[in-house]
Design a protein around this motif. Sequence first.
Motif, mmCIF file in Angstrom:
data_model
loop_
_atom_site.group_PDB
_atom_site.id
_atom_site.type_symbol
_atom_site.label_atom_id
_atom_site.label_comp_id
_atom_site.label_asym_id
_atom_site.label_seq_id
_atom_site.Cartn_x
_atom_site.Cartn_y
_atom_site.Cartn_z
ATOM 1 N N UNK A 77 0.806 -1.227 0.000
ATOM 2 C CA UNK A 77 0.000 0.000 0.000
ATOM 3 C C UNK A 77 0.834 1.270 0.000
ATOM 4 N N UNK A 78 2.101 1.161 0.363
ATOM 5 C CA UNK A 78 2.957 2.342 0.496
ATOM 6 C C UNK A 78 4.249 2.126 -0.290
ATOM 7 N N UNK A 79 4.825 3.184 -0.819
ATOM 8 C CA UNK A 79 6.130 3.052 -1.488
ATOM 9 C C UNK A 79 7.192 2.618 -0.469
ATOM 10 N N UNK A 80 8.350 2.173 -0.942
ATOM 11 C CA UNK A 80 9.408 1.770 -0.008
ATOM 12 C C UNK A 80 9.666 2.851 1.046
ATOM 13 N N UNK A 81 9.815 2.381 2.264
ATOM 14 C CA UNK A 81 9.957 3.266 3.423
ATOM 15 C C UNK A 81 11.156 2.820 4.249
ATOM 16 N N UNK A 82 11.915 3.754 4.811
ATOM 17 C CA UNK A 82 13.025 3.342 5.681
ATOM 18 C C UNK A 82 12.503 2.601 6.918
ATOM 19 N N UNK A 83 13.391 1.889 7.580
ATOM 20 C CA UNK A 83 12.988 1.111 8.761
ATOM 21 C C UNK A 83 12.775 1.975 9.999
ATOM 22 N N UNK A 84 13.339 3.166 9.995
ATOM 23 C CA UNK A 84 13.196 4.059 11.147
ATOM 24 C C UNK A 84 12.860 5.460 10.685
ATOM 25 N N UNK A 85 12.090 6.138 11.528
ATOM 26 C CA UNK A 85 11.740 7.518 11.283
ATOM 27 C C UNK A 85 12.257 8.339 12.454
ATOM 28 N N UNK A 86 13.084 9.315 12.147
ATOM 29 C CA UNK A 86 13.617 10.185 13.200
ATOM 30 C C UNK A 86 12.489 11.056 13.718
ATOM 31 N N UNK A 87 12.261 11.013 15.010
ATOM 32 C CA UNK A 87 11.154 11.779 15.578
ATOM 33 C C UNK A 87 11.538 13.232 15.820
ATOM 34 N N UNK A 88 12.804 13.519 15.949
ATOM 35 C CA UNK A 88 13.234 14.895 16.158
ATOM 36 C C UNK A 88 12.979 15.400 17.565
ATOM 37 N N UNK A 89 12.596 14.532 18.480
ATOM 38 C CA UNK A 89 12.410 14.961 19.871
ATOM 39 C C UNK A 89 13.157 14.012 20.798
#
Length: 180
Positions: A77-89
Amino acid sequence: MKSVPHTTHAMRFAQAADELRHHAPRLRLKPEAPITGWVDGAWWPLSLDLTVELPSLLPTLTARLGRIERVTYHLAAWPPTPRRLRSGDEHGDVRLEGFRSPHAATLTVIGVGARRRLTLLVIPPDADPDLAHHALLTAARRGNDDTVDTLLAALDEDTAVQRWEVEGGRIPTQAEPVDA
């Protein structure tokens, strides 16, 4: 002397309605209550890029879940996505995990310790705004137990009209008799 374009009251109203529709909330959650149904609410992202869309969604969900540990989604359903997302907090990164098992139109957001989770119906970004708004409200209605497929069917205008007619909303034409 230059003439100023004349803006009617109706034009201003139409512009205001369009702006409101553009800025309308794109997330609705069921009230906190005993769990019912297939989803806990609905989300209408602006695009299919999780790395762009999640940073604005996740802070809203922390009020319900606390710190968010991971997000699971359907791989197709979604294009390739990295394994982690930096939350910035200060809370750290969020794991993104794609699977083939969940419904393609859902996304699950899981709090730390996996004790709290929300499964959201994902409304396609290109959905008709009126139908999308209706789906948002329906999915988030207290006690709603519609399946994901039933909720998605409401996004198809023809299906929505058929359902409306079946549920008694059809107005008979002059040629049709009206039951008394």
